[in-house]
Design a protein around this motif. Sequence first.
Motif, PDB file in Angstrom:
ATOM      1  N   LEU A 111       0.824  -1.198   0.000  1.00  0.00           N
ATOM      2  CA  LEU A 111       0.000   0.000   0.000  1.00  0.00           C
ATOM      3  C   LEU A 111       0.863   1.255   0.000  1.00  0.00           C
ATOM      4  O   LEU A 111       0.588   2.218  -0.726  1.00  0.00           O
ATOM      5  CB  LEU A 111      -0.916  -0.008   1.222  1.00  0.00           C
ATOM      6  N   MET A 112       1.939   1.252   0.796  1.00  0.00           N
ATOM      7  CA  MET A 112       2.829   2.411   0.845  1.00  0.00           C
ATOM      8  C   MET A 112       3.492   2.648  -0.514  1.00  0.00           C
ATOM      9  O   MET A 112       3.622   3.794  -0.969  1.00  0.00           O
ATOM     10  CB  MET A 112       3.899   2.205   1.925  1.00  0.00           C
ATOM     11  N   GLU A 113       3.915   1.577  -1.161  1.00  0.00           N
ATOM     12  CA  GLU A 113       4.518   1.711  -2.484  1.00  0.00           C
ATOM     13  C   GLU A 113       3.509   2.248  -3.493  1.00  0.00           C
ATOM     14  O   GLU A 113       3.837   3.082  -4.347  1.00  0.00           O
ATOM     15  CB  GLU A 113       5.065   0.360  -2.952  1.00  0.00           C
ATOM     16  N   GLU A 114       2.277   1.790  -3.381  1.00  0.00           N
ATOM     17  CA  GLU A 114       1.230   2.246  -4.302  1.00  0.00           C
ATOM     18  C   GLU A 114       0.947   3.733  -4.099  1.00  0.00           C
ATOM     19  O   GLU A 114       0.781   4.483  -5.069  1.00  0.00           O
ATOM     20  CB  GLU A 114      -0.041   1.428  -4.081  1.00  0.00           C
ATOM     21  N   VAL A 115       0.890   4.182  -2.838  1.00  0.00           N
ATOM     22  CA  VAL A 115       0.654   5.596  -2.557  1.00  0.00           C
ATOM     23  C   VAL A 115       1.794   6.441  -3.110  1.00  0.00           C
ATOM     24  O   VAL A 115       1.573   7.491  -3.733  1.00  0.00           O
ATOM     25  CB  VAL A 115       0.497   5.822  -1.039  1.00  0.00           C
ATOM     26  N   GLN A 116       3.037   5.992  -2.905  1.00  0.00           N
ATOM     27  CA  GLN A 116       4.189   6.727  -3.426  1.00  0.00           C
ATOM     28  C   GLN A 116       4.133   6.836  -4.941  1.00  0.00           C
ATOM     29  O   GLN A 116       4.396   7.898  -5.520  1.00  0.00           O
ATOM     30  CB  GLN A 116       5.485   6.043  -3.003  1.00  0.00           C
ATOM     31  N   ALA A 117       3.790   5.715  -5.601  1.00  0.00           N
ATOM     32  CA  ALA A 117       3.718   5.720  -7.063  1.00  0.00           C
ATOM     33  C   ALA A 117       2.614   6.642  -7.557  1.00  0.00           C
ATOM     34  O   ALA A 117       2.784   7.380  -8.531  1.00  0.00           O
ATOM     35  CB  ALA A 117       3.503   4.294  -7.579  1.00  0.00           C
ATOM     36  N   ASP A 118       1.469   6.624  -6.871  1.00  0.00           N
ATOM     37  CA  ASP A 118       0.347   7.484  -7.276  1.00  0.00           C
ATOM     38  C   ASP A 118       0.710   8.962  -7.134  1.00  0.00           C
ATOM     39  O   ASP A 118       0.399   9.779  -8.005  1.00  0.00           O
ATOM     40  CB  ASP A 118      -0.891   7.167  -6.443  1.00  0.00           C
ATOM     41  N   ILE A 119       1.355   9.310  -6.020  1.00  0.00           N
ATOM     42  CA  ILE A 119       1.719  10.709  -5.792  1.00  0.00           C
ATOM     43  C   ILE A 119       2.764  11.161  -6.809  1.00  0.00           C
ATOM     44  O   ILE A 119       2.711  12.277  -7.338  1.00  0.00           O
ATOM     45  CB  ILE A 119       2.233  10.902  -4.353  1.00  0.00           C
ATOM     46  N   ILE A 132      -4.963  15.759   1.308  1.00  0.00           N
ATOM     47  CA  ILE A 132      -4.858  15.977   2.744  1.00  0.00           C
ATOM     48  C   ILE A 132      -4.032  14.847   3.340  1.00  0.00           C
ATOM     49  O   ILE A 132      -4.106  13.701   2.882  1.00  0.00           O
ATOM     50  CB  ILE A 132      -6.258  16.039   3.406  1.00  0.00           C
ATOM     51  N   GLY A 133      -3.224  15.179   4.332  1.00  0.00           N
ATOM     52  CA  GLY A 133      -2.420  14.174   5.017  1.00  0.00           C
ATOM     53  C   GLY A 133      -2.538  14.364   6.519  1.00  0.00           C
ATOM     54  O   GLY A 133      -2.390  15.475   7.027  1.00  0.00           O
ATOM     55  N   LYS A 172      -8.400   8.636  -3.723  1.00  0.00           N
ATOM     56  CA  LYS A 172      -8.017   7.428  -3.022  1.00  0.00           C
ATOM     57  C   LYS A 172      -7.868   7.728  -1.539  1.00  0.00           C
ATOM     58  O   LYS A 172      -7.308   8.751  -1.156  1.00  0.00           O
ATOM     59  CB  LYS A 172      -6.696   6.871  -3.567  1.00  0.00           C
ATOM     60  N   LEU A 173      -8.349   6.813  -0.706  1.00  0.00           N
ATOM     61  CA  LEU A 173      -8.225   6.937   0.741  1.00  0.00           C
ATOM     62  C   LEU A 173      -7.494   5.712   1.262  1.00  0.00           C
ATOM     63  O   LEU A 173      -7.927   4.583   1.062  1.00  0.00           O
ATOM     64  CB  LEU A 173      -9.619   7.035   1.379  1.00  0.00           C
ATOM     65  N   ALA A 174      -6.354   5.921   1.905  1.00  0.00           N
ATOM     66  CA  ALA A 174      -5.559   4.827   2.455  1.00  0.00           C
ATOM     67  C   ALA A 174      -5.368   5.058   3.946  1.00  0.00           C
ATOM     68  O   ALA A 174      -5.051   6.165   4.377  1.00  0.00           O
ATOM     69  CB  ALA A 174      -4.207   4.744   1.752  1.00  0.00           C
ATOM     70  N   VAL A 175      -5.575   4.020   4.742  1.00  0.00           N
ATOM     71  CA  VAL A 175      -5.404   4.109   6.189  1.00  0.00           C
ATOM     72  C   VAL A 175      -4.380   3.069   6.616  1.00  0.00           C
ATOM     73  O   VAL A 175      -4.477   1.897   6.243  1.00  0.00           O
ATOM     74  CB  VAL A 175      -6.745   3.861   6.917  1.00  0.00           C
ATOM     75  N   ALA A 176      -3.385   3.490   7.371  1.00  0.00           N
ATOM     76  CA  ALA A 176      -2.340   2.587   7.847  1.00  0.00           C
ATOM     77  C   ALA A 176      -2.282   2.653   9.366  1.00  0.00           C
ATOM     78  O   ALA A 176      -2.268   3.732   9.953  1.00  0.00           O
ATOM     79  CB  ALA A 176      -0.984   2.969   7.248  1.00  0.00           C
ATOM     80  N   CYS A 177      -2.278   1.509  10.000  1.00  0.00           N
ATOM     81  CA  CYS A 177      -2.182   1.433  11.458  1.00  0.00           C
ATOM     82  C   CYS A 177      -1.138   0.378  11.795  1.00  0.00           C
ATOM     83  O   CYS A 177      -1.253  -0.772  11.364  1.00  0.00           O
ATOM     84  CB  CYS A 177      -3.542   1.079  12.062  1.00  0.00           C
ATOM     85  N   TYR A 178      -0.108   0.765  12.530  1.00  0.00           N
ATOM     86  CA  TYR A 178       0.985  -0.160  12.830  1.00  0.00           C
ATOM     87  C   TYR A 178       1.628   0.227  14.155  1.00  0.00           C
ATOM     88  O   TYR A 178       1.486   1.368  14.622  1.00  0.00           O
ATOM     89  CB  TYR A 178       2.026  -0.148  11.703  1.00  0.00           C
TER      90      TYR A 178
END
Length: 208
Positions: A111-119, A132-133, A172-178
Motif C-alpha cells: 500500500l505504501m509503495e502504491e501511494v508513493q507511485a500514485d503521488i 490531505i495528510g 483514493k483513501l488509504a489508512v495505515a495502522c501499525y
Amino acid sequence: MRDVLYLEEIEQAEALLKPQRVEVLRQLAEPRTCSEVAERLGQTPQRVYYHVKRLVEAGLVDLVSERKVRGIHEGIYQAGARSYWLSPRLVGRIGLRKARDELSLGYLLDLMEEVQADIAALDRSAPELPSIGLSGEIRVRPEQRQEFLNDLQTMLQGLFTRYGGAEGDAFKLAVACYPNTTTEPPADHPEPATPPDPPDGPGTPDRP
C-alpha cells in the motif's frame, strides 16, 4: 463491479491469506485473462489460474466473459469489488497469528509503495491538486483493540457508503495502522519528583 465487498465468510477471508492472491486480485481490477495477469506478474499462467480459481470459488473474482484463442477457450476475469472489508467477527479466527500478521504487513508495504507511485504520477503543473495528510498516535489497551477496530471500520465504511457513488472526482483513501516503536510506553508508576530522605543511622542527624 461493486465499490465494497463485505467479507463475512471465513472461506472468503482465508482465500486472501496468500500475498500472491492479493496481488492477483489487484491485477484483476480490470478484466484480464490468466495469461495477461501472469505476464504482468512474471508468473506462469498455470500458477495464476490456480489462485484465480480459488478466488472465484470464494466469490471474490468473477468470470465476466470468454474468448477463443487458437481453438482454446480462455476466461476473462475481474475482481468482484474495488475494496474489501473483513467482518470484525472473523478477526482472530483466520489462520495462524503469524500468517495474519505477515499478510497484513505485506499488504501495508504494498500500500505504501502504491501511494508513493500514485503521488509521483500526479501532474504537478495542474492548477489544483486537492489532498490531505493526517498522522497521529493513539494508545489502545489490549482488551480495547477489537472495539477500536470496530469503530475504525464503522467510520470508514460510512465514508465509503456516503461518497461511493459513480459521479464526481475520484480520490483514493488509504489508512495505515501499525505499532509505533519510536516512543517509550508511559510508566505505570511515575518516578517521584525528589528522592526520599535517607534512613536514620550512624552519621545521620537525629530528626525532630
